[in-house]
Design a protein around this motif. Sequence first.
Motif, PDB file in Angstrom:
ATOM      1  N   ASN A   1       3.281   5.660  -5.629  1.00  0.00           N
ATOM      2  CA  ASN A   1       4.485   5.059  -5.054  1.00  0.00           C
ATOM      3  C   ASN A   1       4.089   4.429  -3.731  1.00  0.00           C
ATOM      4  OD1 ASN A   1       6.524   5.866  -6.960  1.00  0.00           O
ATOM      5  ND2 ASN A   1       6.132   7.950  -6.274  1.00  0.00           N
ATOM      6  N   CYS A   2       4.632   3.249  -3.443  1.00  0.00           N
ATOM      7  CA  CYS A   2       4.234   2.523  -2.236  1.00  0.00           C
ATOM      8  C   CYS A   2       5.447   2.155  -1.393  1.00  0.00           C
ATOM      9  CB  CYS A   2       3.476   1.254  -2.623  1.00  0.00           C
ATOM     10  SG  CYS A   2       2.062   1.577  -3.717  1.00  0.00           S
ATOM     11  N   LEU A   3       5.298   2.310  -0.087  1.00  0.00           N
ATOM     12  CA  LEU A   3       6.379   1.979   0.834  1.00  0.00           C
ATOM     13  C   LEU A   3       6.575   0.473   0.939  1.00  0.00           C
ATOM     14  CD1 LEU A   3       5.553   4.594   3.609  1.00  0.00           C
ATOM     15  CD2 LEU A   3       7.406   4.700   1.932  1.00  0.00           C
ATOM     16  N   GLY A   4       5.483  -0.289   0.894  1.00  0.00           N
ATOM     17  CA  GLY A   4       5.563  -1.734   1.000  1.00  0.00           C
ATOM     18  C   GLY A   4       5.629  -2.410  -0.363  1.00  0.00           C
TER      19      GLY A   4
ATOM     20  N   ASN B   1       0.680   0.175   1.446  1.00  0.00           N
ATOM     21  CA  ASN B   1       1.091   1.423   2.090  1.00  0.00           C
ATOM     22  C   ASN B   1       1.490   2.471   1.052  1.00  0.00           C
ATOM     23  OD1 ASN B   1       1.475   3.185   4.172  1.00  0.00           O
ATOM     24  ND2 ASN B   1       3.388   2.259   4.892  1.00  0.00           N
ATOM     25  N   CYS B   2       0.585   2.713   0.105  1.00  0.00           N
ATOM     26  CA  CYS B   2       0.860   3.641  -1.002  1.00  0.00           C
ATOM     27  C   CYS B   2       0.703   5.092  -0.581  1.00  0.00           C
ATOM     28  CB  CYS B   2      -0.064   3.333  -2.174  1.00  0.00           C
ATOM     29  SG  CYS B   2       0.224   1.693  -2.857  1.00  0.00           S
ATOM     30  N   GLN B   3       1.430   5.943  -1.256  1.00  0.00           N
ATOM     31  CA  GLN B   3       1.460   7.372  -0.978  1.00  0.00           C
ATOM     32  C   GLN B   3       0.854   8.137  -2.160  1.00  0.00           C
ATOM     33  OE1 GLN B   3       3.195   8.261   2.121  1.00  0.00           O
ATOM     34  NE2 GLN B   3       2.782   6.071   2.191  1.00  0.00           N
ATOM     35  N   GLY B   4      -0.054   9.056  -1.890  1.00  0.00           N
ATOM     36  CA  GLY B   4      -0.586   9.971  -2.894  1.00  0.00           C
ATOM     37  C   GLY B   4      -1.246   9.305  -4.092  1.00  0.00           C
TER      38      GLY B   4
END
Length: 126
Positions: free
Chosen positions: A93-96, A101-104
Motif C-alpha cells: 500500500n502506498c501513501l502517494g 512512499n509505499c508501506q510494508g
Amino acid sequence: MHLLGTRTARAAATVSTAVALTLAPLAGSAHAGSEAATVHGCPSGYVCLYPNASWNNDQPAFKWYRYGSYNLSNQYGYKRFFNNQTGDAKARNCLGYNGTNCQGNQRAGTWYDYDYTPYNSVKLEP
C-alpha cells in the motif's frame, strides 16, 4: 463386540477430525494448500481489495495481476487486502500516487485489513 469396536473407531475418527480442523490456521493466510486456486473470489496470481474488512461474499472490488502501480480514488475506511500472488511476490500500500512512499511488504498468500484513508495507490512487485 464387533459393533462396539466399530462405534469406538468412528468416535475416535470424529474426534481426530474435529481436533485437526480446530488447529488449522485461520487469520492472515488464505491458501488451502494449492497455489493455483481462486480463494475468496481472488484468482491465483492476483492481488485483490475488498470493499470492507471482510471477504464480501467472495466479491473483491479490485483485482490486479501485473507488476506495477495502481492508483486508487475515493477509498476510505477499513478494507481487506489479499495478496494471492505466488512465489515471493509482494504487494504494498502506498501513501502517494503511482506507487510512491509505499508501506510494508505483504507476502504472497496473506491478507490484512487496513484503513485505506491515507493510501492513494497499490504496488505489486516480484
